[in-house]
Design an enzyme around this catalytic site. Structure first.
Site, PDB file in Angstrom:
ATOM      1  N   HIS A 113       0.835  -1.206   0.000  1.00 23.47           N
ATOM      2  CA  HIS A 113       0.000   0.000   0.000  1.00 23.47           C
ATOM      3  C   HIS A 113       0.866   1.251   0.000  1.00 23.47           C
ATOM      4  O   HIS A 113       0.487   2.292   0.540  1.00 23.47           O
ATOM      5  CB  HIS A 113      -0.946  -0.002   1.208  1.00 23.47           C
ATOM      6  CG  HIS A 113      -1.915  -1.150   1.183  1.00 23.47           C
ATOM      7  ND1 HIS A 113      -2.743  -1.456   2.233  1.00 23.47           N
ATOM      8  CD2 HIS A 113      -2.186  -2.068   0.211  1.00 23.47           C
ATOM      9  CE1 HIS A 113      -3.482  -2.516   1.917  1.00 23.47           C
ATOM     10  NE2 HIS A 113      -3.158  -2.907   0.698  1.00 23.47           N
TER      11      HIS A 113
HETATM   12  P1  FAD Z   1      -1.112   1.511 -10.394  1.00 28.14           P
HETATM   13  O1  FAD Z   1      -2.406   0.796 -10.328  1.00 28.14           O
HETATM   14  O2  FAD Z   1       0.128   0.736 -10.136  1.00 28.14           O
HETATM   15  O3  FAD Z   1      -1.046   2.193 -11.824  1.00 28.14           O
HETATM   16  C1  FAD Z   1       0.111   2.718 -12.390  1.00 28.14           C
HETATM   17  C2  FAD Z   1       0.157   2.286 -13.846  1.00 28.14           C
HETATM   18  O4  FAD Z   1       1.082   3.100 -14.525  1.00 28.14           O
HETATM   19  C3  FAD Z   1       0.630   0.850 -14.026  1.00 28.14           C
HETATM   20  O5  FAD Z   1      -0.274   0.158 -14.859  1.00 28.14           O
HETATM   21  C4  FAD Z   1       2.009   0.991 -14.642  1.00 28.14           C
HETATM   22  O6  FAD Z   1       2.353  -0.054 -15.508  1.00 28.14           O
HETATM   23  C5  FAD Z   1       1.884   2.304 -15.389  1.00 28.14           C
HETATM   24  N1  FAD Z   1       3.135   3.038 -15.574  1.00 28.14           N
HETATM   25  C6  FAD Z   1       4.079   3.313 -14.640  1.00 28.14           C
HETATM   26  N2  FAD Z   1       5.072   4.047 -15.182  1.00 28.14           N
HETATM   27  C7  FAD Z   1       4.734   4.255 -16.480  1.00 28.14           C
HETATM   28  C8  FAD Z   1       5.363   4.944 -17.563  1.00 28.14           C
HETATM   29  N3  FAD Z   1       6.522   5.574 -17.381  1.00 28.14           N
HETATM   30  N4  FAD Z   1       4.755   4.926 -18.780  1.00 28.14           N
HETATM   31  C9  FAD Z   1       3.559   4.301 -18.980  1.00 28.14           C
HETATM   32  N5  FAD Z   1       2.931   3.625 -17.972  1.00 28.14           N
HETATM   33  C10 FAD Z   1       3.508   3.620 -16.747  1.00 28.14           C
HETATM   34  N6  FAD Z   1      -5.305  -2.763  -2.505  1.00 28.14           N
HETATM   35  C11 FAD Z   1      -6.529  -3.118  -2.087  1.00 28.14           C
HETATM   36  O7  FAD Z   1      -7.393  -2.263  -1.899  1.00 28.14           O
HETATM   37  N7  FAD Z   1      -6.831  -4.420  -1.832  1.00 28.14           N
HETATM   38  C12 FAD Z   1      -5.911  -5.420  -1.965  1.00 28.14           C
HETATM   39  O8  FAD Z   1      -6.243  -6.582  -1.737  1.00 28.14           O
HETATM   40  C13 FAD Z   1      -4.604  -5.070  -2.390  1.00 28.14           C
HETATM   41  N8  FAD Z   1      -3.627  -6.005  -2.507  1.00 28.14           N
HETATM   42  C14 FAD Z   1      -2.454  -5.670  -3.134  1.00 28.14           C
HETATM   43  C15 FAD Z   1      -1.556  -6.682  -3.491  1.00 28.14           C
HETATM   44  C16 FAD Z   1      -0.447  -6.368  -4.289  1.00 28.14           C
HETATM   45  C17 FAD Z   1       0.502  -7.466  -4.671  1.00 28.14           C
HETATM   46  C18 FAD Z   1      -0.239  -5.030  -4.725  1.00 28.14           C
HETATM   47  C19 FAD Z   1       0.945  -4.676  -5.590  1.00 28.14           C
HETATM   48  C20 FAD Z   1      -1.106  -4.013  -4.337  1.00 28.14           C
HETATM   49  C21 FAD Z   1      -2.209  -4.330  -3.542  1.00 28.14           C
HETATM   50  N9  FAD Z   1      -3.138  -3.359  -3.194  1.00 28.14           N
HETATM   51  C22 FAD Z   1      -4.351  -3.706  -2.698  1.00 28.14           C
HETATM   52  C23 FAD Z   1      -2.837  -1.933  -3.414  1.00 28.14           C
HETATM   53  C24 FAD Z   1      -3.504  -1.344  -4.640  1.00 28.14           C
HETATM   54  O9  FAD Z   1      -3.636  -2.313  -5.668  1.00 28.14           O
HETATM   55  C25 FAD Z   1      -2.656  -0.138  -5.109  1.00 28.14           C
HETATM   56  O10 FAD Z   1      -2.535   0.775  -4.051  1.00 28.14           O
HETATM   57  C26 FAD Z   1      -3.272   0.582  -6.278  1.00 28.14           C
HETATM   58  O11 FAD Z   1      -3.515  -0.353  -7.303  1.00 28.14           O
HETATM   59  C27 FAD Z   1      -2.371   1.707  -6.772  1.00 28.14           C
HETATM   60  O12 FAD Z   1      -3.014   2.369  -7.825  1.00 28.14           O
HETATM   61  P2  FAD Z   1      -2.277   3.512  -8.684  1.00 28.14           P
HETATM   62  O13 FAD Z   1      -3.271   3.977  -9.687  1.00 28.14           O
HETATM   63  O14 FAD Z   1      -1.680   4.509  -7.772  1.00 28.14           O
HETATM   64  O15 FAD Z   1      -1.077   2.754  -9.392  1.00 28.14           O
END
Ligand code: FAD
Length: 564
Positions: A499
């Site tokens: 997280h």
């Molecule tokens: P992300 O969803 O990571 O999105 C970022 C995106 O940007 C990715 O697709 C990446 O590939 C892309 N990206 C990055 N850099 C670039 C670039 N330079 N060019 C183009 N694309 C790029 N949360 C829950 O609520 N419940 C759970 O059960 C849970 N379990 C988890 C288990 C794991 C293993 C993980 C990793 C996370 C978990 N989480 C859970 C946390 C939650 O999934 C994350 O906090 C959330 O998905 C983050 O969202 P975000 O939009 O900030 O980033």
């Protein structure tokens, strides 16, 4: 319980094309370029496309047809897959904790444990969101991809154990964040099939939404001509799956924007690579400074998680997270059990959190690399399944006061930056960890858990602590007093619940509307803006925020004509 999902179809998904299909010198321009098709990026791009031309650039591939993404039983395998095209990119923080970030359309929702639970109303107030719009945006996500779980036996045991141990009342099945014990939602359906943020793209207008996969954005381009009050973001440079370079541009409308939704690691990394950040750090990597801002990459935090391994008489059915105990002390208790039962998973390896590779802690610290973990997992192929009978009870600290930072190690966007979380550097975090372990001890002493014990005679805390130290897979040296001092146990066995957040805090890197300070035409919408991770687990609120910000931006530009 009935599933919360209403009629929703993926027929409307826009075509998912490879980045190499983008014509060189394309004359197309966009109202919005969204970088990162993740948890926030997908609902955001879908919503903006209802009225405007949107380009969504995602560095990973498609989640559709990827078994590691689609099936819960492959959760651990997906995390352990370290191939360059894996949907999960492993990293090790400088603290020595093995971690993972998504690299796939749908982002974290494609590799996570699926638990869905909203932020508390106090969180919504603290961040200053419009409650009415929040209350419309959560159901927008839920009716498309969220279900109630058919609660697994291990999760039911935790529910009963929590209540018997005094983490009360029982709040039933609810998405709401309320003290006591509850069962939350999940993005896995009753067959264990995963629904993801990528599905939300089907709610957009496919005629307005262009999605490119394997498009790694390595630089945001600016117009910094003299006479401009601020540098203006005008386009991005990205590489496709063959390593070829491309550029994409915004149109000339003054309201057009680049929105970075690359996650808490990817977003500060991209701002730094584009010249926004501490000037000395940028100069040390020969990156031309567009805007000096010492706060980019600062205030990174990861909620520490410690888990207790519990051997059971018979192998529990696989479950990820379905039940949570929300304590007044700011410690959340959750659980996971068993391993995938598919032929690929049981006979393969069980991931970085599993007891199976716990023996890594017996390898001298300097040799404990990801490769060593993989090798160890490989060598374990022939172990009988029975060795893995058991489950974990986990505790997570809410809002850790210990924070760290992110810096570039090099200028290749494909490589991980160096991230430091400084787990338990603040004494209050340590106190709360100890409280959490003591709560788990109370749970283990309940009748409900005594019945599950391998010998049927309950659990000795010393034994389970000892097994948990053995099973632990971080790269932190262990101490002989790990089972005597709970403080030492917490520090030595800390792992992540993934997280992590921060790096682009409000008031420091972005304003209240998440516009990057000192730059025009550039916003950030993802977990990097949070000073505290929302809810017991963040994905619900991150997806909601994508929808919320999309609607907010449409309303700002179009007023009532936005129609959303
Ligand atoms: P992300 O969803 O990571 O999105 C970022 C995106 O940007 C990715 O697709 C990446 O590939 C892309 N990206 C990055 N850099 C670039 C670039 N330079 N060019 C183009 N694309 C790029 N949360 C829950 O609520 N419940 C759970 O059960 C849970 N379990 C988890 C288990 C794991 C293993 C993980 C990793 C996370 C978990 N989480 C859970 C946390 C939650 O999934 C994350 O906090 C959330 O998905 C983050 O969202 P975000 O939009 O900030 O980033």
């Amino acid at each position: 319980m009935v599933a919360g999902k209403k009629q929703f179809t993926l027929k409307n998904l826009p075509p998912l094309r490879k980045a190499s299909s983008y014509p060189t010198g394309s004359p197309a321009t966009y109202d919005y370029i969204v970088v990162g098709g993740g948890t926030a990026g997908c609902p955001l791009a879908a919503t903006l496309s209802l009225k405007y031309k949107v380009l969504l650039l995602e560095r990973g591939g498609s989640p559709y047809g990827n078994r590691n993404v689609s099936y819960m039983e492959n959760f651990h395998i997906g995390l352990m897959n370290m191939a360059p095209d894996s949907s999960s990119q492993a990293f090790i923080s400088t603290d020595g904790v093995i971690n993972a970030r998504a690299r796939v359309l749908g982002g974290g929702t494609c590799i996570n444990a699926g638990f869905y639970s909203r932020a508390s109303s106090s969180f919504i107030q603290e961040v200053g969101w419009d409650e009415d719009l929040v209350n419309k945006s959560f159901p927008w996500v839920e009716e498309k991809i969220v279900q109630w779980p058919k609660i697994a036996p291990w999760q039911a045991a935790l529910r009963d154990g929590l209540l018997q141990a005094g983490v009360a009342p029982f709040n039933g099945y609810t998405y709401d964040h309320v003290s006591g014990t509850k069962v939350g939602g999940t993005i896995f359906d009753e067959t264990g099939y995963r629904h993801t943020a990528a599905d939300l793209l089907a709610a957009g207008d496919p005629n307005n939404l262009r999605v490119l996969l394997h498009a790694s954005v390595h630089k945001i381009m600016f117009d910094s001509r003299q006479g401009r009050l601020k540098p203006r973001a005008i386009g991005v440079q990205f590489t496709d799956e063959n390593g070829r370079h491309h550029q994409a541009f915004l149109n000339n409308n003054k309201n057009s924007e680049i929105i970075v939704s690359a996650g808490a690691i990817g977003t500060p990394q991209l701002l730094l690579l584009s010249g926004i950040g501490p000037k000395d750090h940028l100069k040390s990597h020969n990156i031309p400074v567009v805007l000096h801002n010492k706060y980019v990459g600062k205030g990174m935090a990861d909620n520490p998680m410690n888990s207790i391994f519990i051997p059971t008489r018979s192998p529990p059915r696989q479950s990820l997270i379905e039940t949570v105990g929300i304590t007044e002390e700011g410690v959340f208790i959750e659980a996971s059990s068993g391993f995938g039962q598919s032929s690929e998973s049981v006979h393969c390896h069980h991931g970085i959190m599993s007891a199976e590779i716990g023996q890594l802690s017996t390898i001298p610290p300097k040799q404990r690399t990801l490769e060593a973990a993989q090798k160890y997992a490989h060598n374990k192929l022939n172990l009988p399944k029975e060795v893995f009978h058991g489950g974990f009870i986990l505790e997570k600290i809410d809002g850790p006061l210990s924070t760290g930072h992110l810096v570039l190690t090099d200028t290749d966007v494909r490589n991980n930056p160096a991230v430091t979380f400084n787990y338990f550097s603040h004494p209050q975090d340590l106190d709360r960890c100890v409280f959490g372990i003591k709560t788990i001890e109370r749970i283990l002493k309940t009748n409900r858990f005594s019945e599950l014990a391998a010998e049927g005679t309950g659990f000795s805390m010393e034994r389970v602590l000892n097994m948990s130290v053995q099973a632990n897979v971080n790269l932190i040296p262990k101490h002989t007093n790990d089972t005597e001092s709970l403080e030492q146990f917490c520090k030595d066995t800390v792992i992540t619940i993934w997280h992590y957040h921060g790096g682009c805090h409000v008031g420091k890197v972005v304003d209240q509307h998440y516009r990057v300070l000192g730059i025009s035409g550039l916003r950030v919408v993802d977990g990097s803006i949070f000073s505290r991770s929302p809810g017991t687990n963040p994905q619900a609120t991150v997806m909601m925020m994508g929808r919320y910000m999309g609607v907010k931006i449409l309303r700002e530009r179009l007023g009532r004509a936005a129609g959303v």
